[in-house]
Design an enzyme around this catalytic site. Structure first.
Site, short mmCIF file in Angstrom:
data_model
loop_
_atom_site.label_atom_id
_atom_site.label_comp_id
_atom_site.label_asym_id
_atom_site.label_seq_id
_atom_site.Cartn_x
_atom_site.Cartn_y
_atom_site.Cartn_z
N SER A 65 6.49 0.86 -2.97
CA SER A 65 7.76 0.27 -2.56
C SER A 65 8.59 -0.30 -3.70
O SER A 65 9.80 -0.41 -3.58
CB SER A 65 7.52 -0.83 -1.53
N THR A 66 7.94 -0.72 -4.79
CA THR A 66 8.69 -1.32 -5.88
C THR A 66 8.36 -0.62 -7.20
O THR A 66 7.31 0.02 -7.33
CB THR A 66 8.37 -2.83 -6.04
#
Length: 171
Positions: free
Chosen positions: A10-11
């Protein structure tokens, strides 16, 4: 058997390396040829359109591989509706899904059942995260904190073009 491997984080602070190692090791142990590794880095699972996911789906439609492998189901997506759409497309193209951390194979009746149940849990988790964020925002607003982007944030040029800056600055 030829597999496409899909990994996602996600990051940009995270890495897909752990997922890749496990999936490639699984393929090696089970004599599965790897067609390609698709990596979406820094992309939320709640988005239905992701660069590598879209490319992977195109390759599925072109029948470039017959098995899709993911480490965990939430790497593929967090919305039950989106997960079910992907599963339906895999089924229509005769591509099986293997989720290594769950020992799930969608060619079995149990695999199909567990896919629906686990997809529901992934969607529940996403909604719980959303509720916590909204609760925190409401608390900060009640405490008198100003919400939203700070004046002069990096996207000022984009906002100016869209009229956002003019609408909210009172000009």
């Amino acid at each position: 058997m030829k597999a496409g491997i899909y990994v996602r984080v996600s990051t940009t602070d995270q890495t897909t390396l752990n997922q890749e190692i496990e999936l490639l090791d699984y393929c090696s142990r089970n004599n599965i040829e790897v067609y390609k590794v698709y990596k979406d880095e820094g992309v939320s699972g709640s988005k239905t359109s992701r660069p590598q996911l879209d490319l992977m789906l195109q390759d599925i439609r072109l029948k470039n591989f017959d098995t899709l492998m993911v480490w965990k189901l939430d790497r593929l997506g967090r919305s039950l509706q989106h997960l079910l759409q992907i599963l339906e497309e895999l089924k229509n193209k005769k591509v099986k899904l293997i989720v290594t951390s769950m020992g799930m194979d969608t060619e079995t009746a149990q695999g199909k059942f567990f896919f629906s149940i686990i997809g529901s849990f992934a969607e529940l988790e996403r909604e719980m995260i959303r509720e916590r964020i909204l609760l925190g925002l409401a608390r900060r607003k009640k405490q008198g904190h100003k919400l939203g982007r700070q004046f002069g944030s990096k996207d000022k040029k984009i906002r100016k073009k869209s009229g956002y800056l003019l609408r909210w600055s009172g000009k």
